[in-house]
Design an enzyme around this catalytic site. Structure first.
Site, PDB file in Angstrom:
ATOM      1  N   SER A 274      -9.455  -0.963   7.577  1.00  0.00           N
ATOM      2  CA  SER A 274      -9.184  -0.546   6.219  1.00  0.00           C
ATOM      3  C   SER A 274      -8.368  -1.977   5.698  1.00  0.00           C
ATOM      4  O   SER A 274      -8.090  -1.920   4.273  1.00  0.00           O
ATOM      5  CB  SER A 274      -8.187   0.573   6.271  1.00  0.00           C
ATOM      6  OG  SER A 274      -8.779   1.730   6.200  1.00  0.00           O
TER       7      SER A 274
ATOM      8  N   LYS B  77       0.857  -1.151  -0.028  1.00  0.00           N
ATOM      9  CA  LYS B  77      -0.024   0.034  -0.151  1.00  0.00           C
ATOM     10  C   LYS B  77       0.805   1.252   0.038  1.00  0.00           C
ATOM     11  O   LYS B  77       1.878   1.236   0.518  1.00  0.00           O
ATOM     12  CB  LYS B  77      -0.949  -0.018   1.399  1.00  0.00           C
ATOM     13  CG  LYS B  77      -1.830   0.998   1.390  1.00  0.00           C
ATOM     14  CD  LYS B  77      -2.872   0.943   2.729  1.00  0.00           C
ATOM     15  CE  LYS B  77      -3.770   1.820   2.783  1.00  0.00           C
ATOM     16  NZ  LYS B  77      -4.806   1.575   4.043  1.00  0.00           N
TER      17      LYS B  77
ATOM     18  N   SER C  38      -9.557   1.367   3.384  1.00  0.00           N
ATOM     19  CA  SER C  38      -8.924   2.361   2.315  1.00  0.00           C
ATOM     20  C   SER C  38      -7.636   1.544   1.502  1.00  0.00           C
ATOM     21  O   SER C  38      -7.359   2.045   0.651  1.00  0.00           O
ATOM     22  CB  SER C  38      -7.919   3.302   3.248  1.00  0.00           C
ATOM     23  OG  SER C  38      -7.179   2.658   4.170  1.00  0.00           O
TER      24      SER C  38
END
Lengths: 487, 102, 493
Positions: free
Chosen positions: C180, C81, C156
């Site tokens: 997330s 990420k 997210s």
């Protein structure tokens, strides 16, 4: 109406640590810009703070020196404000649970004369808390440059109660703080290097009143004289306003040492909303009693305690103690010398406070040669004083011996011998020893008279042996030549 | 300025924008104000909880005394700083002239 | 039929590498090819440095030749990420304000992955600064759900879940502040683990909310996720909140029989608002566990209903301060129309942050500001204390808590966009674990009629990841959902 000043100080002291408060990159003064930085100092994405244990222990020591309460738990908060010298736009500090609470600092006001001790007072402390320093902005004509070397240096903010009443007291407070913190190795407290910085809150009230007047905060007081002048200026300024029936405005004022004036900096304090909250990246610190005991054991004697002890134990006059005790380098030196020659404390004190200081001053153009560069070891000084006390050389000669010791670091005995100040082998005794040596070796005497200069050496060995090495070789040679010449 | 929670779901959007250092268009401010007030009104459900005598939680773990010894480690160089800095001169970050900001 | 490379799990890849059937270079070329083919429609990646990825793979092959492999996962690709720092690589946090920023240093987890010989295979899309639940708050692109491109992958860590679900990489790292990792894992039909707070170092993770953030793995099987967690877990002196605790052998734990446990079903997670199809799948999972000899216990966690306000007050307060460093002074976007230093702040941040980030910064400043601090922030901290105690007490009665990961399957893209509050409320099942510091895992447990995956969440007491893995594996071994991958772009059945 007559007014009295009420002054509170906020003193920021940089702690002497190798690495920074919340990361392990080095601290330092005078390094090339932005060479003492890392992701934490620059506030890069992902960087996290980690406490410096030494900084915490040094801060606790400050509390112990001034008999503050060390709460069992202290914690870390973020103070949010925006300024380009603040890399994260928040400062890690301690808001409602500081490391030290209360305590007091003993100060000495100036005496009537240099040799008379001034009045002593105790200044109450509110608290002391640990935080991180900010970077440094250099303002140019068109823009500003930011160097983050200083950012993250451990700072202990020491806050007094509003109990000081004059600029002299403020100066005495800073001096006492400096003496104590340097003695304990906590900070160098050099104001010129920004290692000690002071803000002063000043207000005036009618004498006898217990209500506090409106205060102003004086910033940028970066020297002792700056503190003195700025506070005096502010007291004059406020009393003029009050005498005219005016009102003092609560504000922050910046002192300008060049013009000798202060100017208003910012609006009301209330305009700031620092949005303090506990720093989620740092866990609290819990101080067990055993740690306090260990740290207390490491503390040096408090400055004025030591001074009172020297006065009673060694019968030293104030003038000597005020030189020795107020500079921990000197008091440590003095203690080491006295340990070698306990009966000689008074003499040692005299040499440390007078002769040694004179030599240090003469050695450099300005100021004093740092004590760590002084070549005379405490034991050597003690040796010299022992010789003087034994009446073996004159005090006048001892001064010259000390100068040579200062220049060379050599032992006093050798120097005394070389300079011929050795009073144990006086010249008549030496003369008879030389005569005996010449009489005992007629062959060599003959050779010398026949022109063999080297033959003189044949007498020197026996003479040195007879004087147990105390004879000055140059003097001996001179006497021998005279004897051999038949004089 | 002491405000009771029951009156507090009215938002001074200009003040918040200033505290946040965010330049916002008027339309953005209008929209945000409505959203924030709606969110905060919903969050007032917290008022119903009796929290007297309860300690606040600042960390998800109950640990103390996590620290390093005072030993120096490598840092970054001014060159590394230069590669990320928007403006750089004489090994330093350049910013337009700074004025006091209360 | 022989599996294509992208169909292999990470541990299968590891096996093929060990047996010499394949090289890391070959594996990575296959991943890159698949990213080139599919990512235009999925949009999981923000940055793929092919040269660096190939170099890492070749270095791994070299090590293998010399008999010097660094770990089980040496040579296996893992994507990160874009919130985890890798030295020399972009770290945008999907924000304009960091658009051109490259990290000069490695995160702690990055160092560990490098030390394990893992191939760092690109930067994954996300909601800006991890704020969002649909990966629609990225400044750069939207990510689609590989199971149905019209749907959101969640967020997210939407890029992290989508990349794994589409078989572009076998594993990824995400971060979980309020769900997330688990929510996008549920939406994309993959396994996602949020470790206990303090299990994995946050050093080098661009902070959203420091007291809640944790990095964790996403993978197509529980065992893969366990293998990756194994590498990243453990103490780090650079993160004061990272606990000095031993790391169990997580991969071995996945093979261990959990015995008979008490599994709690909290009423609040099965009440109004839960999609009927999701409920059915999750309750079927509960039935499965009962048949395995576990005791299913009904429990109550009434403070769960306040988790959303507590979370959004605490998370935004921390975020407002954490994001103050993005000011255009030292790095990142500096507005070129700013006239003075103060103006740089306003304009750089005004231009650099997206709508959701601004909203949360403003909200955080509201709850911290003078006059509101005690009534909002401190109160939320106190309710957090109560909520944490409620969950910890529950673990006196049960060993695990079983819930749906989300109230429904993946939303269509753009849903809730105009109503942030509605979107916040959807986080209610995942947030409590962050507030209480608990480990949680989401694993696929079925599909709704439209074909979108459903996620099952298991929560355990702090540092009981081993137990989560035992039970999740027990489920995975018995169900066809294990290792499922979305069929996309003409993939075979």
């Amino acid at each position: 109406m007559n007014y009295e000043a009420v002054i509170g100080l906020e003193v920021h002291v940089q702690l002497k640590t190798r690495s920074k408060m919340f990361t392990r990159v080095a601290t330092g003064f005078g390094a090339a810009p932005n060479t003492l930085v890392d992701p934490v100092i620059l506030g890069l994405p992902g960087a996290l703070p980690v406490l410096n244990r030494h900084a915490i222990e040094q801060s606790i020591k400050v509390g112990l020196i001034f008999e503050s309460t060390i709460p069992e738990v202290c914690k870390w908060d973020r103070k949010n404000y925006w300024y380009p010298d603040s890399p994260k736009n928040y400062q890690i500090t301690q808001y409602d649970q500081p490391i030290c609470v209360g305590g007091s600092v003993e100060i000495e006001l100036p005496g009537a004369a240099r040799n008379i001790m001034g009045e002593h007072r105790y200044i109450q402390l509110t608290r002391a808390h640990l935080e991180e320093d900010v970077g440094k902005l250099t303002h140019g004509d068109n823009d500003s440059l930011v160097d983050y070397n200083r950012a993250g240096t451990p700072l202990l903010e020491i806050v007094t109660e509003p109990v000081l009443t004059s600029a002299e007291e403020a100066v005495a407070f800073l001096n006492s703080l400096r003496m104590h913190l340097t003695a304990a190795g906590i900070s160098d407290c050099d104001m010129e290097k920004g290692q000690m910085r002071c803000d002063a809150n000043v207000s005036l009230r009618p004498i006898g009143s217990s209500v506090l007047g409106t205060r102003t905060e004086m910033k940028n007081l970066n020297s002792i004289s700056g503190v003195k002048n700025a506070i005096e200026y502010e007291i004059r300024r406020q009393s003029r306003i009050l005498e005219r029936g005016g009102q003092v405005v609560q504000e922050t004022r910046r002192w300008d040492a060049d013009s000798g004036m202060s100017t208003a900096m910012r609006g009301k304090e209330d305009a700031h909303d620092y949005r303090y909250f506990p720093d989620p990246d740092l866990l609290p610190v819990r101080i067990p009693p055993a740690t306090l005991q260990r740290l207390r054991a490491e503390l040096p004697e408090a400055v004025f305690e030591q001074q009172r002890r020297y006065q009673s134990q060694y019968d030293l006059p104030y003038t000597l103690t005020s030189v020795i005790c107020y500079d921990h380098h000197l008091s440590k030196y003095f203690e080491a010398a006295v340990a070698e020659y306990p009966e000689g404390a008074k003499g040692i004190a005299n040499y440390v406070a007078n002769e040694l200081q004179r030599e240090r001053s003469a050695a450099v153009g300005e100021g004093m040669l740092p004590m760590e560069q002084v070549k005379i070891l405490p034991a050597q000084l003690a040796q010299l004083v022992r010789i003087v006390d034994g009446g073996k050389i004159t005090k006048q000669n001892a001064k010259e011996v000390l100068s040579t010791m200062f220049a060379t670091g050599a032992d006093p005995v050798g120097i005394i011998r070389e300079l011929g100040f050795d009073q144990t082998t006086d010249s008549s005794e030496l003369e008879s020893i030389c005569r005996e040596a010449v009489d005992a070796n007629p062959v060599a005497a003959e050779q010398f008279r026949a022109g063999q200069a080297k033959a003189l050496n044949s007498f020197i060995g026996p003479v040195m042996k007879a004087t147990k090495g105390k004879g000055n070789p140059a003097v001996i040679q001179e006497i021998l030549r005279r004897i051999l010449a038949g004089q | 300025m002491s405000i009771d929670i029951s009156n507090s779901a009215s938002v001074d959007i200009d003040h918040l924008a200033k505290l946040s250092r965010l330049q916002l268009a008027e339309s953005e401010k209008f929209k945000l104000q409505g959203q924030l007030e709606r969110i905060l009104n919903h969050f007032r459900a917290l008022e119903d909880v009796d929290v007297s005598g309860i300690e606040p939680t600042a960390h998800a773990c109950d640990v103390v005394n996590i620290w390093d010894e005072d030993e120096v480690a490598e840092g970054l160089t001014p060159d590394q700083l230069e590669t990320i800095a928007p403006a750089f001169r004489d090994r330093q970050i350049v910013v337009p002239k700074v004025v006091d900001d209360a | 039929m022989e599996k294509s490379l992208y169909q292999l799990t990470a541990l299968e890849m590891s096996g093929a590498l060990t047996s010499g059937n394949i090289s890391s270079e070959r594996l990575v070329l296959d991943c890159l090819e698949r990213i080139r083919t599919l990512d235009e429609s999925v949009g999981a990646f923000l940055h793929v440095d092919e040269a660096s990825i190939l170099a890492q793979a070749r270095a791994s092959d070299q090590r293998r030749l010399q008999g010097a492999t660094l770990s089980t996962l040496d040579g296996v690709p893992v994507a990160l990420k874009d919130v985890i720092a890798v030295a020399g690589e972009p770290l945008t946090c999907a924000s304009r304000i960091l658009e051109n920023y490259k990290s000069p240093y490695d995160a702690h987890v990055t160092k560990l992955l490098k030390a394990a010989g893992v191939v760092l295979c690109g930067r994954l899309n996300m909601d800006e600064f991890a704020m969002g639940s649909a990966t629609e708050n990225s400044a750069f692109k939207r990510t689609a759900n590989p199971w149905n491109l019209k749907h959101s992958p969640g967020g997210s860590s939407g890029g992290s879940a989508a990349a794994v679900a589409a078989g572009m990489v076998p594993m990824s790292l995400g971060s979980d502040t309020g769900g997330s990792i688990r929510q996008p894992a549920a939406f994309c039909g993959v396994v996602g683990i949020k470790p206990s707070y303090g299990r994995v170092s946050r050093f080098g993770l661009a902070a959203y909310a420091s007291s809640l953030d944790q990095i964790g793995p996403l993978a197509r099987t529980v065992r893969d996720a366990a293998a990756l967690l194994q590498i990243i877990a453990g103490a780090d002196p650079k993160d004061s909140t990272c606990m000095r605790r031993d790391v169990p052998d997580y991969l071995a734990e996945t093979m261990r029989d959990p015995g008979c446990l008490r599994i709690g079903l909290p009423a609040e997670f099965f009440a109004e608002g839960l999609d009927a199809e999701v409920r059915k799948s999750v309750l079927e999972a509960a039935d499965f566990f009962a048949k395995q000899g576990h005791e299913i216990v009904d429990i109550q966690l009434p403070l769960t209903k306040l988790a959303v306000p507590v979370y959004y007050i605490i998370a935004t307060a921390e975020a407002t301060s954490n994001l103050a460093r993005y000011d255009g002074i030292r790095y990142g976007h500096r507005s070129d129309i700013a006239v003075d230093a103060i103006d740089i702040y306003y304009k750089s941040r005004g231009e650099g942050f997206g709508e959701e980030v601004k909203r949360r910064i403003m909200l955080g400043n509201f709850v911290l500001s003078s006059g509101y601090y005690d009534a909002w922030y401190v109160r939320a901290q106190k309710v957090r204390t109560l909520l944490r105690a409620e969950y910890m007490n529950a673990f006196d009665k049960v060993d695990l808590i079983l819930t749906p990961t989300t109230p429904g399957a993946a939303l269509r893209q753009g849903e809730h966009r105009e109503d942030p509050l509605q979107s916040y409320l959807e986080d209610v099942y995942t947030i409590p674990a962050n507030l209480a510091g608990l480990p949680g895992i989401s694993l696929p447990c079925g599909f709704v009629a439209s074909g979108l995956p459903v996620g099952l969440q298991l929560l355990a007491a702090p540092f009981a990841e081993d137990r989560l893995l035992q039970v999740a594996s027990q489920y995975e071994r018995a169900h066809r959902f294990a290792g499922l991958r979305a069929r996309i772009g003409g993939d075979e059945q």
